[in-house]
Write a protein that holds these residues in place. Sequence first.
Motif, mmCIF file in Angstrom:
data_model
loop_
_atom_site.group_PDB
_atom_site.id
_atom_site.type_symbol
_atom_site.label_atom_id
_atom_site.label_comp_id
_atom_site.label_asym_id
_atom_site.label_seq_id
_atom_site.Cartn_x
_atom_site.Cartn_y
_atom_site.Cartn_z
ATOM 1 N N PRO A 156 -6.932 -2.118 7.992
ATOM 2 C CA PRO A 156 -6.588 -2.352 6.581
ATOM 3 C C PRO A 156 -6.150 -1.044 5.916
ATOM 4 C CG PRO A 156 -8.644 -3.453 7.149
ATOM 5 C CD PRO A 156 -8.285 -2.572 8.312
ATOM 6 N N VAL A 157 -5.075 -1.108 5.146
ATOM 7 C CA VAL A 157 -4.492 0.098 4.569
ATOM 8 C C VAL A 157 -5.495 0.854 3.704
ATOM 9 C CG1 VAL A 157 -3.438 -1.058 2.576
ATOM 10 C CG2 VAL A 157 -2.428 1.032 3.456
ATOM 11 N N LYS A 158 -6.298 0.130 2.938
ATOM 12 C CA LYS A 158 -7.261 0.809 2.063
ATOM 13 C C LYS A 158 -8.360 1.491 2.862
ATOM 14 C CE LYS A 158 -6.225 -1.997 -1.955
ATOM 15 N NZ LYS A 158 -6.730 -2.918 -2.980
ATOM 16 N N VAL A 159 -8.708 0.941 4.006
ATOM 17 C CA VAL A 159 -9.686 1.585 4.885
ATOM 18 C C VAL A 159 -9.099 2.892 5.423
ATOM 19 C CG1 VAL A 159 -10.924 1.388 7.085
ATOM 20 C CG2 VAL A 159 -10.866 -0.551 5.506
ATOM 21 N N ALA A 160 -7.854 2.829 5.893
ATOM 22 C CA ALA A 160 -7.205 4.039 6.423
ATOM 23 C C ALA A 160 -7.153 5.125 5.353
ATOM 24 C CB ALA A 160 -5.808 3.715 6.941
#
Length: 156
Positions: A109-113
């Motif tokens: 997930p982009v927000k995790v990255a």
Amino acid sequence: MKPAERSGARLAVVQALYEMEISGKGVIDALAEFEAFWIGQVIDEVEHPPAETAFFRDLLRGTVEEQRAIDQRLDAALAAGWPLRRLEAVVRAILRAGAYEVMFRRDVPVKVAISEYVDVAHSFYEGEEPGLVNAVLDKVGRAVRPDDFAKGSRAG
């Protein structure tokens, strides 16, 4: 795979990218050196966390292979007059690894990255750099994965 080992892989990738930039080493040498001597070791009283090896390898190889596209995307996300080459080498390494994961690792997930690379930045800096990493990777994420932001996905 444990989240902590993915976090360890991200930290190791940033260190390897930095080492490659200052020493001129290639990917193969960096992979071998980090896997043999750094990951999961204590060196000069600094503990280097365990890392998920396959994830580390993919991040390092992918960041190097896609560097041209990554650098173009990062330059577009940075403020006018501040191209990537003007940033300090560790910040460049963090942004490149983070951008690779945002642009090419759709399984993350982009927000995790973004959150993970802000954490990496905090391990090197106490000033404005983590905020810069957050802002630039957020801009990259919104450009290449707008659906991840539109559907209200959350970091986790």
